[in-house]
Design a protein around this motif. Structure first.
Motif, PDB file in Angstrom:
ATOM      1  N   ALA A   1     -11.844  -8.282   0.886  1.00 33.19           N
ATOM      2  CA  ALA A   1     -10.415  -8.065   0.707  1.00 33.19           C
ATOM      3  C   ALA A   1      -9.933  -6.999   1.681  1.00 33.19           C
ATOM      4  O   ALA A   1     -10.723  -6.382   2.410  1.00 33.19           O
ATOM      5  CB  ALA A   1     -10.124  -7.654  -0.738  1.00 33.19           C
ATOM      6  N   LEU A   2      -8.627  -6.787   1.675  1.00 30.55           N
ATOM      7  CA  LEU A   2      -8.022  -5.782   2.535  1.00 30.55           C
ATOM      8  C   LEU A   2      -8.593  -4.403   2.203  1.00 30.55           C
ATOM      9  O   LEU A   2      -8.625  -3.994   1.042  1.00 30.55           O
ATOM     10  CB  LEU A   2      -6.509  -5.771   2.331  1.00 30.55           C
ATOM     11  N   GLN A   3      -9.027  -3.693   3.224  1.00 28.84           N
ATOM     12  CA  GLN A   3      -9.568  -2.357   3.048  1.00 28.84           C
ATOM     13  C   GLN A   3      -8.457  -1.324   3.224  1.00 28.84           C
ATOM     14  O   GLN A   3      -7.844  -1.237   4.288  1.00 28.84           O
ATOM     15  CB  GLN A   3     -10.704  -2.109   4.047  1.00 28.84           C
ATOM     16  N   ALA A   4      -8.198  -0.562   2.168  1.00 28.87           N
ATOM     17  CA  ALA A   4      -7.175   0.475   2.212  1.00 28.87           C
ATOM     18  C   ALA A   4      -7.806   1.806   2.610  1.00 28.87           C
ATOM     19  O   ALA A   4      -8.859   2.181   2.089  1.00 28.87           O
ATOM     20  CB  ALA A   4      -6.498   0.601   0.852  1.00 28.87           C
ATOM     21  N   GLU A   5      -7.163   2.494   3.527  1.00 30.38           N
ATOM     22  CA  GLU A   5      -7.688   3.781   3.999  1.00 30.38           C
ATOM     23  C   GLU A   5      -7.532   4.856   2.924  1.00 30.38           C
ATOM     24  O   GLU A   5      -6.501   4.930   2.251  1.00 30.38           O
ATOM     25  CB  GLU A   5      -6.951   4.207   5.263  1.00 30.38           C
ATOM     26  N   VAL A   6      -8.572   5.681   2.785  1.00 30.98           N
ATOM     27  CA  VAL A   6      -8.577   6.769   1.802  1.00 30.98           C
ATOM     28  C   VAL A   6      -9.022   8.051   2.498  1.00 30.98           C
ATOM     29  O   VAL A   6     -10.006   8.046   3.257  1.00 30.98           O
ATOM     30  CB  VAL A   6      -9.540   6.444   0.636  1.00 30.98           C
ATOM     31  N   ASN A   7      -8.319   9.143   2.264  1.00 25.37           N
ATOM     32  CA  ASN A   7      -8.736  10.439   2.795  1.00 25.37           C
ATOM     33  C   ASN A   7     -10.035  10.887   2.132  1.00 25.37           C
ATOM     34  O   ASN A   7     -10.278  10.596   0.957  1.00 25.37           O
ATOM     35  CB  ASN A   7      -7.653  11.490   2.553  1.00 25.37           C
ATOM     36  N   ASP A   8     -10.841  11.621   2.865  1.00 28.53           N
ATOM     37  CA  ASP A   8     -12.117  12.106   2.321  1.00 28.53           C
ATOM     38  C   ASP A   8     -11.902  13.154   1.228  1.00 28.53           C
ATOM     39  O   ASP A   8     -12.574  13.132   0.201  1.00 28.53           O
ATOM     40  CB  ASP A   8     -12.983  12.692   3.431  1.00 28.53           C
TER      41      ASP A   8
ATOM     42  N   LEU B   1       0.811  -1.212   0.000  1.00 28.46           N
ATOM     43  CA  LEU B   1       0.000   0.000   0.000  1.00 28.46           C
ATOM     44  C   LEU B   1       0.849   1.268   0.000  1.00 28.46           C
ATOM     45  O   LEU B   1       0.416   2.312  -0.499  1.00 28.46           O
ATOM     46  CB  LEU B   1      -0.916   0.019   1.223  1.00 28.46           C
ATOM     47  N   ALA B   2       2.054   1.179   0.565  1.00 29.55           N
ATOM     48  CA  ALA B   2       2.892   2.374   0.720  1.00 29.55           C
ATOM     49  C   ALA B   2       3.133   3.135  -0.587  1.00 29.55           C
ATOM     50  O   ALA B   2       3.083   4.374  -0.588  1.00 29.55           O
ATOM     51  CB  ALA B   2       4.220   1.977   1.368  1.00 29.55           C
ATOM     52  N   PRO B   3       3.398   2.455  -1.713  1.00 33.91           N
ATOM     53  CA  PRO B   3       3.650   3.210  -2.948  1.00 33.91           C
ATOM     54  C   PRO B   3       2.468   4.051  -3.420  1.00 33.91           C
ATOM     55  O   PRO B   3       2.651   4.992  -4.201  1.00 33.91           O
ATOM     56  CB  PRO B   3       3.973   2.107  -3.971  1.00 33.91           C
ATOM     57  N   MET B   4       1.251   3.750  -2.942  1.00 31.12           N
ATOM     58  CA  MET B   4       0.070   4.496  -3.366  1.00 31.12           C
ATOM     59  C   MET B   4      -0.204   5.699  -2.483  1.00 31.12           C
ATOM     60  O   MET B   4      -1.075   6.509  -2.790  1.00 31.12           O
ATOM     61  CB  MET B   4      -1.161   3.583  -3.363  1.00 31.12           C
ATOM     62  N   SER B   5       0.492   5.788  -1.359  1.00 28.43           N
ATOM     63  CA  SER B   5       0.230   6.850  -0.397  1.00 28.43           C
ATOM     64  C   SER B   5       0.344   8.223  -1.049  1.00 28.43           C
ATOM     65  O   SER B   5       1.348   8.553  -1.685  1.00 28.43           O
ATOM     66  CB  SER B   5       1.211   6.747   0.771  1.00 28.43           C
ATOM     67  N   GLY B   6      -0.705   9.029  -0.900  1.00 29.56           N
ATOM     68  CA  GLY B   6      -0.722  10.376  -1.453  1.00 29.56           C
ATOM     69  C   GLY B   6      -1.254  10.469  -2.866  1.00 29.56           C
ATOM     70  O   GLY B   6      -1.493  11.579  -3.358  1.00 29.56           O
ATOM     71  N   TYR B   7      -1.439   9.333  -3.529  1.00 22.75           N
ATOM     72  CA  TYR B   7      -1.970   9.347  -4.896  1.00 22.75           C
ATOM     73  C   TYR B   7      -3.495   9.316  -4.884  1.00 22.75           C
ATOM     74  O   TYR B   7      -4.117   8.633  -4.063  1.00 22.75           O
ATOM     75  CB  TYR B   7      -1.453   8.154  -5.692  1.00 22.75           C
ATOM     76  N   HIS B   8      -4.095  10.036  -5.830  1.00 18.66           N
ATOM     77  CA  HIS B   8      -5.542  10.081  -5.941  1.00 18.66           C
ATOM     78  C   HIS B   8      -6.073   8.711  -6.379  1.00 18.66           C
ATOM     79  O   HIS B   8      -5.418   7.987  -7.143  1.00 18.66           O
ATOM     80  CB  HIS B   8      -5.969  11.147  -6.958  1.00 18.66           C
TER      81      HIS B   8
END
Length: 235
Positions: A137-144, A67-74
């Protein structure tokens, strides 16, 4: 109506989707190659089956790497990545017998679900491409706002007993239909709680520990190949 639960990695496809995803991110220049070495070190504890599952903290750390590589991406950006990744690296690894087994359940009018410890951003796309309606599946956190991935996980992991708890919660919801029979397909000893939970378990390309359980329980053992001589659908 019946319910069919399919594990994804090494059951429907011949590889591990989370590992393939990280390799794809490296190949596209979205994450450094050093991440692969760290990933492989963590993956050893997950992929080398033992009599008991790894500590949940190990699983969380392992999944955080993907998940780390996706951090900050829309989310829309990552969605585009995933579409290309699934087309290039997932669908070609799908077992022909898996397609046939899914089709067999569809013809019977069964509901079908993918159950995986990989991220929803991957598994939902695979499910949509296969015409599968439900995903655990694994739930990835997303900012609102904006809708960007944080790199963190949410809720209970879809792993070992956690898979059964999530499915039980879903089955108990008033909007979920009552199923006459339940099926499950998996390769992994870590999915033993899931296989014991359903009415009709099947072991697909099982690891040694799961094959031993299947032999004792009299469960069907299926051998699926990407290049079968003759594909057969089981009931």
């Amino acid at each position: 109506m019946n319910l069919a639960l399919f594990d994804l990695d090494k059951t429907l496809i011949s590889d591990d989707s989370a590992s393939l995803w990280l390799h794809w991110l490296v190949s596209q220049g979205y994450t450094p190659r050093d991440s692969l070495h760290t990933h492989l070190k963590h993956m050893h504890a997950v992929s080398h089956y033992s009599d008991s599952p790894p500590d949940p903290a190990v699983i969380t750390s392992y999944l955080a790497l993907t998940l780390a590589p996706m951090s900050g991406y829309h989310c829309s950006t990552v969605s585009g990545w995933v579409e290309r990744f699934v087309h290039r690296d997932i669908l070609p690894r799908l077992y022909p017998q898996a397609r046939q087994q899914i089709a067999w359940h569809k013809e019977r009018g069964d509901s079908i679900a993918l159950v995986s410890a990989s991220g929803e951003h991957l598994v939902k796309t695979v499910a949509r491409r296969l015409g599968i309606e439900h995903v655990f599946a694994l739930q990835a956190e997303v900012n609102d706002s904006p809708l960007c991935f944080t790199g963190n996980t949410l809720g209970e992991l879809t792993f070992h007993q956690g898979s059964v708890r999530r499915i039980e919660s879903w089955l108990a919801h008033p909007s979920t239909p009552a199923f006459k029979q339940t099926y499950a397909y998996s390769d992994s000893i870590y999915d033993l709680p899931l296989l014991e939970f359903v009415d009709k378990p099947s072991v697909v390309n099982g690891c040694r520990a799961l094959r031993e359980v299947a032999a004792l329980q009299g469960w069907p053992e299926l051998n699926w190949s990407r290049h079968p001589v003759r594909a057969a659908v089981t009931s």
